[in-house]
Design a protein around this motif. Structure first.
Motif, short mmCIF file in Angstrom:
data_model
loop_
_atom_site.label_atom_id
_atom_site.label_comp_id
_atom_site.label_asym_id
_atom_site.label_seq_id
_atom_site.Cartn_x
_atom_site.Cartn_y
_atom_site.Cartn_z
N GLU A 267 1.30 -5.01 16.19
CA GLU A 267 0.33 -4.46 17.13
C GLU A 267 0.46 -2.96 17.33
N SER A 268 1.63 -2.42 17.04
CA SER A 268 1.87 -1.01 17.33
C SER A 268 1.19 -0.10 16.31
N PRO A 269 0.44 0.90 16.76
CA PRO A 269 -0.18 1.86 15.82
C PRO A 269 0.84 2.82 15.22
N SER A 270 2.10 2.74 15.67
CA SER A 270 3.16 3.57 15.09
C SER A 270 4.00 2.83 14.08
N ALA A 271 3.89 1.49 14.03
CA ALA A 271 4.71 0.68 13.13
C ALA A 271 4.03 0.51 11.78
N VAL A 272 4.84 0.37 10.75
CA VAL A 272 4.30 0.22 9.39
C VAL A 272 3.37 -0.97 9.29
N GLN A 273 3.79 -2.13 9.77
CA GLN A 273 2.95 -3.32 9.66
C GLN A 273 1.67 -3.16 10.46
N GLY A 274 1.77 -2.59 11.66
CA GLY A 274 0.57 -2.34 12.45
C GLY A 274 -0.39 -1.39 11.76
N CYS A 275 0.14 -0.33 11.13
CA CYS A 275 -0.71 0.64 10.42
C CYS A 275 -1.42 -0.01 9.24
N LEU A 276 -0.69 -0.78 8.44
CA LEU A 276 -1.29 -1.41 7.27
C LEU A 276 -2.34 -2.43 7.67
N SER A 277 -2.09 -3.15 8.76
CA SER A 277 -3.07 -4.12 9.25
C SER A 277 -4.34 -3.43 9.71
N LYS A 278 -4.18 -2.33 10.45
CA LYS A 278 -5.35 -1.59 10.94
C LYS A 278 -6.09 -0.90 9.80
N ALA A 279 -5.35 -0.45 8.79
CA ALA A 279 -6.00 0.15 7.61
C ALA A 279 -6.87 -0.88 6.91
N ARG A 280 -6.36 -2.09 6.76
CA ARG A 280 -7.12 -3.15 6.09
C ARG A 280 -8.35 -3.52 6.92
N GLU A 281 -8.21 -3.59 8.24
CA GLU A 281 -9.36 -3.90 9.11
C GLU A 281 -10.45 -2.84 8.94
N ASN A 282 -10.06 -1.58 8.92
CA ASN A 282 -11.05 -0.51 8.74
C ASN A 282 -11.66 -0.56 7.35
N GLY A 283 -10.85 -0.89 6.34
CA GLY A 283 -11.39 -1.03 4.99
C GLY A 283 -12.38 -2.17 4.89
#
Length: 307
Positions: free
Chosen positions: A75-91
């Motif tokens: 869930e964290s926008p600072s964590a690697v997993q959170g960033c990759l998840s949010k990147a995929r959602e935006n993609g």
């Protein structure tokens, strides 16, 4: 282009860059924690402070905390997993704007971190950090070799370079936070190795040596990371890319905006700065001021293009 599509591409670029930069910062913290005479606590604390992640209360920060909070937190926008998840959602929100190669790079192994617990991730930390860097490099390669140079490309690259400038500044702040408890003079053995760890973190050791011929003075390394206009991870280089992307968007959309004027003014200011003056006035103060200006450009981009 619709503003919501521009926003998704902008943040796709930011989140992919942030995931890689966070992995690089953790690698640097790991190197610093292994230096003779350190216990690791101050290195991990500085990393948490630089990323703006709230630390655990009333106890020392450990490597396990770094893994849980800066790698595995979904869930964290600072964590690697959170960033990759949010990147995929935006993609996924702009699937038709992505090439097949870009989409495949986002989807490949995207659940890799989901099944890991903290203990497993600690054992495989080096491999995980390398995987993140490789994943970001594959995505970046797909962007550069397959995406049309239309406004979508420039919004994505704009987000990437704003994030890169911000994360390079935060990486330098890790060093500042480490210096707070130090009694050793600047230029001592431990200080030297900490600065060297920064060059390793940005894959800049060979490029730095080419510029400074082995003179690893702190002000030279800071000059390289802040003001060098040829090194791709320096703040000045990133601002040059930001200015170029905004110029292309101005040409496509017509009319200049505050974000372009701010970015151009900062780029011109950085080109005139002397690193010794920056140290004299206060490196930490300069970094914080530049982080604030980078955030201002991001806000002005959002205002200009309505997202």
């Amino acid at each position: 282009m619709l503003s919501r599509a521009a926003e998704s591409l902008f943040w796709l670029g930011r989140y992919m860059e942030r995931a890689e930069a966070t992995a690089r910062m953790i690698s640097m913290g790991q190197r610093m924690a292994m230096l003779p005479g350190t216990q690791g606590q101050s290195e991990w604390t500085s990393l948490m402070q630089a990323t703006g992640t709230p630390p655990p209360e009333e106890r020392a920060i450990t490597e396990a905390d770094i893994v849980a909070l800066l790698i595995l937190d979904p869930e964290s926008p600072s964590a690697v997993q959170g960033c990759l998840s949010k990147a995929r959602e935006n993609g996924r929100a702009v699937r038709t704007a992505l090439t097949q190669e870009m989409w495949e790079s986002l989807n490949e192994d995207w659940r890799y971190l989901e099944s890991m617990d903290t203990q497993t991730a600690r054992r495989q930390l080096v491999q995980i950090l390398e995987w993140v860097r490789n994943k970001a490099a594959i995505f970046r390669g797909a962007v550069e070799t397959s995406m049309l140079r239309t406004e979508g490309y420039f919004f994505l690259r704009l987000g990437s370079n704003i994030e890169r400038a911000d994360m390079t500044l935060r990486l330098l702040n890790v060093k500042y936070f480490l210096l707070l408890p130090e009694t050793e003079v600047v230029g001592g053995g431990r200080d030297h190795h900490q600065w060297m760890s920064m060059l390793h973190a940005v894959s800049g050791l060979r490029a730095y040596h080419h510029n400074y011929a082995g003179d690893y003075a702190p002000w030279n390394i800071a000059d390289f990371l802040l003001l060098n206009q040829a090194f791709p991870r320096s703040v000045a280089f990133s601002y040059g890319q930001i200015d170029g992307c905004l110029a292309k968007l101005e040409k496509n959309y017509g009319g200049a905006h505050n974000c372009q004027r701010t970015a151009r003014a900062e780029l011109n200011r950085l080109s005139r700065l002397d690193i010794h003056a920056v140290f004299s006035d206060g490196l930490h103060e300069f970094i914080n001021d530049q982080i604030a200006k980078t955030a201002r450009i991001s806000k002005e981009v959002s205002d200009a293009y309505h997202f």
